[in-house]
Motif scaffolding. Structure first.
Motif, mmCIF file in Angstrom:
data_model
loop_
_atom_site.group_PDB
_atom_site.id
_atom_site.type_symbol
_atom_site.label_atom_id
_atom_site.label_comp_id
_atom_site.label_asym_id
_atom_site.label_seq_id
_atom_site.Cartn_x
_atom_site.Cartn_y
_atom_site.Cartn_z
ATOM 1 N N PRO A 178 0.807 -1.226 0.000
ATOM 2 C CA PRO A 178 0.000 0.000 0.000
ATOM 3 C C PRO A 178 0.838 1.274 0.000
ATOM 4 O O PRO A 178 0.501 2.242 -0.671
ATOM 5 N N LEU A 187 0.247 4.183 -2.616
ATOM 6 C CA LEU A 187 -0.378 5.407 -2.112
ATOM 7 C C LEU A 187 0.536 6.622 -2.146
ATOM 8 O O LEU A 187 0.053 7.734 -2.270
ATOM 9 N N MET A 196 -6.460 3.844 -3.844
ATOM 10 C CA MET A 196 -6.682 2.610 -3.082
ATOM 11 C C MET A 196 -7.671 1.706 -3.795
ATOM 12 O O MET A 196 -7.448 0.500 -3.929
ATOM 13 N N ALA A 250 -0.755 0.868 5.115
ATOM 14 C CA ALA A 250 -1.697 1.718 4.378
ATOM 15 C C ALA A 250 -2.170 2.873 5.256
ATOM 16 O O ALA A 250 -2.198 4.034 4.820
ATOM 17 N N VAL A 300 -8.957 3.769 5.181
ATOM 18 C CA VAL A 300 -8.431 2.463 4.771
ATOM 19 C C VAL A 300 -9.457 1.365 5.057
ATOM 20 O O VAL A 300 -9.728 0.521 4.193
#
Length: 194
Positions: free
Chosen positions: A69, A73, A93, A128, A157
């Protein structure tokens, strides 16, 4: 002689991983034999064990060798405002979870029965959340304390993961999350009295 990578074809190891990922997501880990994986990948059965000592090692390769992640991200940190960053994060995401849907389904399903997968799932979730909190903290209009930013990141998330993996709703993630984005934006940009 042209290598598999140079020809655009996956290596035999990658073909095994991709096939196992698809089969584990479709059929489940326990219902998928290594013989079936080898057959579907078009490789000799022994080659699976040449690359992976056990079927569990193959499962772990699937969950460890996909983009994390944080890697995905960090590219989403576009824009200077919280609102723009929130929209970019939610969109990135959703796209990444959908792109690697099979791996995420496997993690979600197998974490229930396998501590190694549950541990990796917790690591991915924490990464994340930490990355989203860092992205939001860097917005020029954030006035919230770090704990509030971390809580907002945790909410984002959790919600996006639930929508994409459990509900299979990637295509309208940003639109569907508009109210959440607005609420979080207000929470992070408006001074709060203690």
């Amino acid at each position: 002689m042209m290598t598999a990578a140079a020809s655009g074809r996956p290596s035999k190891r990658e073909a095994i991983i991709e096939t196992a990922e698809r089969l584990f997501a479709d059929r489940g880990y326990d219902a998928t034999s290594t013989a079936l994986i080898a057959h579907e990948a078009g490789v000799p059965a022994g080659l699976v064990f040449y690359h992976f000592a056990t079927k569990l090692d193959l499962l772990l390769a699937i969950v460890h060798e996909r983009p994390t992640p944080g890697e995905v991200l960090r590219t989403a940190a576009r824009g200077r405002s919280v609102h723009r960053r929130l929209r970019a994060v939610v969109s990135s995401m959703a796209e990444e979870l959908e792109r690697n849907r099979a791996a995420r389904i496997i993690v979600f399903r197998e974490a229930q029965a396998r501590p190694e997968i549950a541990e990796r799932a917790a690591e991915l979730f924490d990464e994340a959340t930490t990355t989203v909190a860092e992205i939001l903290s860097g917005a020029e209009d954030v006035v919230a304390e770090p704990d509030r930013v971390r809580t907002a990141a945790d909410l984002i998330v959790s919600r996006v993961f639930l929508d994409i993996i459990a509900l299979g709703q990637a295509d309208t993630a940003t639109k569907r999350h508009a109210a959440m984005i607005d609420l979080i934006e207000e929470s992070l940009t408006t001074p709060h009295a203690e």
